[in-house]
Design an enzyme around this catalytic site. Structure first.
Site, PDB file in Angstrom:
ATOM      1  N   ALA A  76       0.833  -0.889   0.299  1.00 19.22           N
ATOM      2  CA  ALA A  76       0.205   0.159   0.286  1.00 19.22           C
ATOM      3  C   ALA A  76       1.037   1.211  -0.670  1.00 19.22           C
ATOM      4  CB  ALA A  76      -0.975  -0.036   1.597  1.00 19.22           C
ATOM      5  N   GLY A 121       0.988  -5.474   0.581  1.00 25.76           N
ATOM      6  CA  GLY A 121      -0.548  -5.392  -0.685  1.00 25.76           C
ATOM      7  C   GLY A 121       0.653  -5.834  -1.839  1.00 25.76           C
ATOM      8  N   GLU A 124       0.717  -9.556  -1.441  1.00 22.99           N
ATOM      9  CA  GLU A 124      -0.739 -10.176  -1.619  1.00 22.99           C
ATOM     10  C   GLU A 124      -1.211 -10.399  -3.040  1.00 22.99           C
ATOM     11  OE1 GLU A 124      -3.399  -9.046   1.774  1.00 22.99           O
ATOM     12  OE2 GLU A 124      -2.280  -7.647   1.259  1.00 22.99           O
ATOM     13  N   GLU A 144       1.888  -5.785   7.740  1.00 21.67           N
ATOM     14  CA  GLU A 144       0.803  -5.279   8.203  1.00 21.67           C
ATOM     15  C   GLU A 144       1.766  -4.885   9.952  1.00 21.67           C
ATOM     16  OE1 GLU A 144      -0.040  -6.642   3.897  1.00 21.67           O
ATOM     17  OE2 GLU A 144       1.029  -7.510   6.307  1.00 21.67           O
TER      18      GLU A 144
END
Length: 270
Positions: A76, A121, A124, A144
């Site tokens: 992110a 992310g 991910e 995270e």
């Protein structure tokens, strides 16, 4: 788009087509100044590109790549995130979920080509793919909890499906980064390529997949995805339903004919 054509989706995402008739699509993360950090704008672009790919019957395999030399994607955009109010963060959430979900829900086989950092992310996005090819420079992880959040792009669900609940818990709770060799041994990635060769190897693997029936590829992916986590009896029913969608298809008729005639199939894709 034909072979080797490129379409842009906003400033930070491109789709390139490869091979005869462009049957392999390369979904390119192209925000090099931010190491492909996923901003709101970039998330929208990923979603739009995935929508276009999902709707294109000519795409047989998708390869997710990065233009940055030292990173696949660092996750992110925390600089942007820091500027958002709580209300803005709530409004942003469906947009970011749409990016990760867009990759996850692509109906054709997907391969991630990972080099350098694939964190949070970024990892991910790779986990949302069916197969992850990494090179020796890869560093993956879900850090995270070290910044006060949790994996929110599917990581808490996709990682244990790859490596088991206890291993996923250890990796998520420690927030540690895992280098390429250990990542392969733990099953965080599926294949290691020489440094700098992750993209070439992923495209090579995609070409091998794309030589097969597009109807068969999508049906097999559907059965694999829907059946995962089901008990055996339910999974076999899902498989049977997927088999029925291909058993009377043009691809099946062509595949059998080509086999008997000892020639390369010309898949109708229906």
């Amino acid at each position: 788009m034909g072979g080797n054509d490129e379409a842009r989706f906003g400033e930070f995402v491109a789709v390139r087509r490869h091979g005869e008739r462009g049957v392999v699509a390369e979904l390119v993360l192209d925000r090099p100044k931010a190491m492909n950090a996923v901003s709101t704008e970039m998330a929208r672009s990923i979603s739009a590109a995935c929508d276009a790919l999902a709707a294109d019957p000519g795409v047989r395999v998708v390869v997710l790549t990065s233009t940055h030399e030292r990173a696949f994607c660092v996750g992110a955009d925390l600089k942007e995130r820091n500027s958002l109010t709580d209300a803005e963060l709530v409004r942003q959430r469906p947009t970011t979920r749409g990016a990760y979900g867009g990759v996850l829900e692509l109906p054709m086989p997907t391969i991630a080509a990972v080099h350098g950092f694939a964190l949070g992310g970024g990892f991910e996005l790779a986990l949302a793919c069916d197969v992850i090819v990494a090179d020796g420079t890869a560093v993956v992880g879900l850090p995270e909890v070290s910044v006060g959040v949790i994996p929110g792009g599917g990581g808490t669900q996709l990682l244990p499906r790859r490596v088991g609940a206890a291993r996923a818990a250890e990796l998520i709770f420690t927030a540690r980064r895992v280098e390429a060799a250990e990542a392969l041994s733990l099953g965080l990635v599926d294949e290691l390529a020489p440094a700098g060769e992750d993209r070439a190897r992923a495209l090579e693997l995609a070409a091998a997949m794309a030589a097969n029936s597009p109807v068969g590829l999508r049906a097999a992916k559907r059965a694999l995805r829907l059946g995962h986590g089901m008990d055996l009896a339910a999974g076999l029913e899902i498989e049977d339903a997927a088999w029925r969608t291909v058993a009377f298809s043009g691809d099946r008729a062509e595949g059998v004919a080509a086999f008997n005639e000892k020639r390369k199939p010309e898949w109708p894709g229906q």
